[in-house]
Design an enzyme around this catalytic site. Structure first.
Site, PDB file in Angstrom:
ATOM      1  N   LYS A 281       0.828  -1.200   0.000  1.00  0.00           N
ATOM      2  CA  LYS A 281       0.000   0.000   0.000  1.00  0.00           C
ATOM      3  C   LYS A 281       0.866   1.254   0.000  1.00  0.00           C
ATOM      4  O   LYS A 281       2.014   1.221   0.455  1.00  0.00           O
ATOM      5  CB  LYS A 281      -0.881   0.030   1.263  1.00  0.00           C
ATOM      6  CG  LYS A 281      -1.916  -1.069   1.374  1.00  0.00           C
ATOM      7  CD  LYS A 281      -2.668  -0.946   2.690  1.00  0.00           C
ATOM      8  CE  LYS A 281      -3.662  -2.081   2.876  1.00  0.00           C
ATOM      9  NZ  LYS A 281      -4.800  -1.964   1.939  1.00  0.00           N
ATOM     10  N   ARG A 355     -10.228 -11.654   1.687  1.00  0.00           N
ATOM     11  CA  ARG A 355     -11.172 -12.640   1.143  1.00  0.00           C
ATOM     12  C   ARG A 355     -10.585 -14.050   1.188  1.00  0.00           C
ATOM     13  O   ARG A 355     -11.320 -15.029   1.313  1.00  0.00           O
ATOM     14  CB  ARG A 355     -11.571 -12.245  -0.272  1.00  0.00           C
ATOM     15  CG  ARG A 355     -10.454 -12.279  -1.293  1.00  0.00           C
ATOM     16  CD  ARG A 355     -10.778 -11.492  -2.542  1.00  0.00           C
ATOM     17  NE  ARG A 355     -10.855 -10.064  -2.256  1.00  0.00           N
ATOM     18  CZ  ARG A 355     -11.239  -9.153  -3.159  1.00  0.00           C
ATOM     19  NH1 ARG A 355     -11.601  -9.528  -4.380  1.00  0.00           N
ATOM     20  NH2 ARG A 355     -11.270  -7.875  -2.832  1.00  0.00           N
TER      21      ARG A 355
END
Length: 502
Positions: A281, A355
Site C-alpha cells: 500500500k 477474502r
C-alpha cells in the site's frame, strides 16, 4: 494491554437526590418553539430555560449541548438536542452519547461523576416502545463514557462513574438495561482491540486476548496453530500470513445453550496489520491498517454478548488471524493457492488478502450445518467509495437473508445498505490457471466481486456478507456515541440478529 471500563448503569423511577448531572432532551416543535423533558415536579426556578429560545434551531440540533444551570439539589442540568419532531431510538442513542461525552470532557480523571439521563418526552414516543427508549438511551450513555486509552501504561480513573436512566417503570425494563450493558461492553472491547497497535495485537497475542475475553463465560474456544492449519489445508490463511514473523491462527469459539432451535455462524476477518504484502500500500494508507481485524473483533465480542444475555440460539464464531507483510516468504501475485475446500485460486493482488482468509474460514464452517452464515470484514475500499465512510455494505444470497440483516441493523442503529450480487461480478473471477482468480484487475464492482468470491465457499448455506471497511474506523472528532478511531462496527447488529433467531 489496557482495556476500557465503561460506566455502571442503573435505572431509577424518580430523580435521585445524589446526581452530579441531569441530561434532558430538547427538540424543535413545528411552531418553532422548544420542548424539553424536564419533569414537571422538578423546581426549574434556578435554571435558565429562556436560554433555549435563543437560537432554538441551533440548540435543538442533534447532539448539541447547552448548560442550563443547577437544580437546588446541586445537580447541573444539561440539555441535549434531539432534532425536530419525535426522536428515533438512534437520535436518543446519539444524543445521550454526545451529552455524556461532553460532560466527561470537562471533568478531571477520577471524578467518577453520576449522570442521569431523561431524554424522552412523556407521551411523545410515537412508534417507539419504552423498551426501545430505555435501551437506546442506555447504550448511548454508556458508549458516550468510552475513552480511548493508551494501550500501555497507567489507566486513568473514570471521569463518568455511573449512568442513571430515568424511567417511570424501571422495574419492568431490566431486560433492555441488561441488553445495553452486554452490548456496550462488547462494543468497547472491540474498539480497544481495533485501536491497539500491531506490535501489541498480532495473531498469537490476539488469540491470547480472546482466551481471556471468554474466560468465565459459557463459550468454548479452540485455537488452530500453524501446524494444524497446514494439516487441515488452510491454504489461504497460510499464504497471507506467510510473509510475517507472527504466525497465523484461526480461532473457533462456540456457544451452545440448551433449547437452541437455530444455529448462527459468524466469520470475521482478523488481519492484525495489512501492509498490502508484495502489492504494498502507499505509505499514507497504512497508518490505520491496524484496524483491519475489525471483523474478527466484531464476531468475537458479539458472541460474548450473546452468551452473557443467555440467548437461546447456538452461535459459532470463526476468526482468521493473520498479518499481511512483504518479505522473502510472502506470497506473490500469480501464485496458485489450494484453499480449505480444495478450490484453487490464482492470486491477482496480494492486497486482496482478506477474502482469502475469510474463504478458508467459510469453507471450514460448512461442517457446522448452520441455519445462517454471516461474514464481516473491513474488506474493500470500493464499499467506502460506493456508500461513504459510515454505512455497512451488505450482500446476501437471498432477499430473505438480506431483509433479516437490514432489520437487525435498523433495530441496533447501524446504517446498512444492500448491494446486488450479479453474474457480471462472478464473471470477473475467471482465471485461465485456477478455479478462481482472487480479484479482478478492473476498477469497478469491487465490493460485489469480493462478495462473489466469498459466495463460492459457503456451499448451500443461507449467507450474508457485511463490509465494514468504512464504519469500522472513525476519523476526526467523536460524534454522538462514536469515539475517534475504532468504533466496534457491526457488533450491535450481530447481537440483534441473534435475537431474531431465538
Amino acid at each position: 494491554m489496557n482495556t476500557t471500563t465503561l460506566p455502571r448503569l442503573s435505572l431509577a423511577e424518580e430523580l435521585p437526590a445524589e446526581l452530579d448531572y441531569l441530561v434532558v432532551g430538547i427538540r424543535l416543535e413545528a411552531d418553532g418553539s422548544v420542548s424539553h423533558s424536564l419533569p414537571e415536579d422538578v423546581d426549574a426556578g434556578p435554571l435558565d430555560l429562556d436560554l433555549l429560545s435563543s437560537g432554538a434551531e441551533r440548540r435543538t440540533k442533534l447532539g448539541t449541548t447547552t448548560s442550563l444551570g443547577r437544580l437546588s439539589t446541586g445537580a447541573r442540568v444539561v440539555a441535549v438536542g434531539l432534532g425536530a419532531g419525535l426522536p428515533s431510538p438512534d437520535a436518543l442513542r446519539r444524543g445521550a452519547g454526545a451529552a455524556v461525552r461532553w460532560i466527561g470532557a470537562g471533568l478531571d480523571d477520577g471524578a467518577g461523576a453520576r449522570v442521569g439521563l431523561l431524554l424522552h418526552h412523556e407521551g411523545a414516543a410515537g412508534a417507539m416502545s419504552v423498551h426501545e427508549m430505555v435501551r437506546a438511551t442506555a447504550e448511548g450513555g454508556l458508549l458516550g463514557g468510552y475513552r480511548t486509552l493508551h494501550p500501555v501504561g497507567t489507566v486513568p480513573e473514570a471521569r463518568i462513574g455511573e449512568v442513571v436512566v430515568l424511567d417511570r417503570d424501571a422495574t419492568d425494563h431490566e431486560s433492555p438495561a441488561r441488553h445495553a450493558i452486554a452490548v456496550t461492553a462488547a462494543v468497547a472491547r472491540a474498539r480497544d482491540w481495533v485501536n491497539a497497535p500491531a506490535n501489541l495485537l498480532f495473531p498469537e497475542s490476539f488469540a491470547d486476548e480472546l482466551t481471556r475475553w471468554f474466560d468465565g463465560s459459557p463459550v468454548e474456544m479452540d485455537v488452530l496453530d500453524e501446524d494444524r492449519l497446514r494439516t487441515e489445508g488452510f491454504g489461504g490463511v497460510l499464504a497471507v500470513g506467510g510473509g510475517s514473523a507472527h504466525r497465523p491462527r484461526v480461532v473457533r469459539a462456540a456457544y451452545s445453550p440448551e433449547g437452541a432451535a437455530q444455529k448462527l455462524v459468524l466469520v470475521g476477518k482478523g488481519v492484525t496489520f495489512d501492509s498490502g504484502g508484495i502489492d504494498i500500500k502507499p505509505a499514507g494508507r497504512m497508518l490505520t491498517m491496524k484496524s483491519d481485524m475489525g471483523g474478527a473483533a466484531a464476531v468475537m465480542t458479539a458472541l460474548r454478548a450473546i452468551a452473557d444475555l443467555g440467548l437461546r440460539v447456538e452461535v459459532v464464531a470463526y476468526a482468521g488471524l493473520v498479518e499481511n507483510m512483504p518479505s522473502g516468504t510472502a506470497y506473490r501475485p500469480s501464485d496458485i493457492l489450494t484453499m480449505r475446500d480444495g478450490t484453487t485460486v490464482e492470486v491477482t493482488n496480494t492486497d486482496a488478502e482478506g477474502r482469502l482468509v475469510l474463504a478458508d474460514c467459510l469453507a471450514a464452517a460448512q461442517v457446522e450445518d448452520a441455519d445462517l452464515v454471516v461474514d464481516i470484514a473491513t474488506l474493500t475500499g470500493a464499499c467506502i467509495r460506493a456508500l461513504g465512510p459510515s454505512t455497512i455494505g451488505l450482500v446476501a444470497n437471498s432477499d430473505l437473508v438480506a431483509g433479516r440483516l437490514l432489520h437487525s441493523a435498523e433495530s441496533s442503529g447501524e446504517a446498512m445498505w444492500q448491494l446486488p450480487l450479479t453474474d457480471e461480478a462472478r464473471d470477473k473471477l475467471e482465471s485461465p490457471y485456477a478455479d478462481l482468480a482472487s480479484a479482478s484487475t478492473e476498477t469497478y464492482l469491487g465490493m460485489q466481486i469480493a462478495a462473489a468470491f466469498l459466495e463460492h465457499f459457503v456451499g448451500d448455506a443461507h449467507w450474508a456478507h457485511l463490509d465494514i471497511a468504512g464504519p469500522a474506523w472513525h476519523d476526526g472528532a467523536p460524534e454522538g456515541h462514536l469515539s475517534s478511531g475504532g468504533t466496534g462496527a457491526g457488533v450491535r447488529t450481530l447481537v440483534d440478529l441473534a435475537l431474531t433467531l431465538e
